[in-house]
Motif scaffolding. Sequence first.
Motif, mmCIF file in Angstrom:
data_model
loop_
_atom_site.group_PDB
_atom_site.id
_atom_site.type_symbol
_atom_site.label_atom_id
_atom_site.label_comp_id
_atom_site.label_asym_id
_atom_site.label_seq_id
_atom_site.Cartn_x
_atom_site.Cartn_y
_atom_site.Cartn_z
ATOM 1 N N LYS A 39 40.439 22.461 22.800
ATOM 2 C CA LYS A 39 39.891 23.801 23.047
ATOM 3 C C LYS A 39 38.823 24.183 22.037
ATOM 4 N N THR A 40 38.889 23.600 20.856
ATOM 5 C CA THR A 40 37.895 23.916 19.834
ATOM 6 C C THR A 40 36.606 23.115 20.027
ATOM 7 N N LEU A 42 35.514 21.601 23.465
ATOM 8 C CA LEU A 42 34.905 21.702 24.791
ATOM 9 C C LEU A 42 34.508 23.127 25.156
ATOM 10 N N LYS A 43 33.513 23.216 26.026
ATOM 11 C CA LYS A 43 33.097 24.503 26.588
ATOM 12 C C LYS A 43 34.119 24.896 27.652
ATOM 13 N N PRO A 44 34.212 26.198 27.991
ATOM 14 C CA PRO A 44 35.193 26.639 28.988
ATOM 15 C C PRO A 44 35.108 25.877 30.316
ATOM 16 N N GLU A 45 33.895 25.627 30.819
ATOM 17 C CA GLU A 45 33.762 24.913 32.094
ATOM 18 C C GLU A 45 34.218 23.452 31.968
ATOM 19 N N GLN A 46 34.071 22.884 30.773
ATOM 20 C CA GLN A 46 34.559 21.528 30.550
ATOM 21 C C GLN A 46 36.091 21.498 30.491
ATOM 22 N N THR A 100 38.014 23.551 32.080
ATOM 23 C CA THR A 100 38.466 23.732 33.466
ATOM 24 C C THR A 100 38.445 22.398 34.199
#
Length: 161
Positions: A36-37, A39-43, A45
């Motif tokens: 989580k630290t 990747l981007k949010p879309e990644q 997902t």
Amino acid sequence: MKAAAQKAADEERAKKMDEFRKEGEERAKNADESIKTILKPEQLTRLSELRLQREGVRAWSREEVQKQLNLTDEQKAKIKTLTEAQAQGGGDFRNFRDMSDEERAKAREEMEARREAFDKGMAEVLTPEQKETWAKLQGAKFEFPQRGQGGQGGGRRRRPE
């Protein structure tokens, strides 16, 4: 006496499998926190979608997936029963290398038949609405490479000659 010994062995195996599952869930949880630290949010997902595709119906045993699918207690119990039966009916295929080609082929057929029966039983658990949710949770279909078909960490290891 033999049946009692087999039952004890099955119970011990189920206990060990449950321990391994819990340890794996803890490792995955820790890895998820680290990811989580990075990747981007879309990644994140997409990673979740791919993980669900790879796990298939086995993911339904995870608490967060059960919540997303809005499973009832009865459905959770059915999934647990099917999963435990699948784990206990595994047979002993650790010595695949020592089997003849015919024995290996028969073992593969047995494993495939058990997997198909498991998947069919699991598919009967969800309502049509839950199946729709499940499809959405998996996102766009991705074709994973065949396992054991070479590449890093895959394929059969060769002994030096």
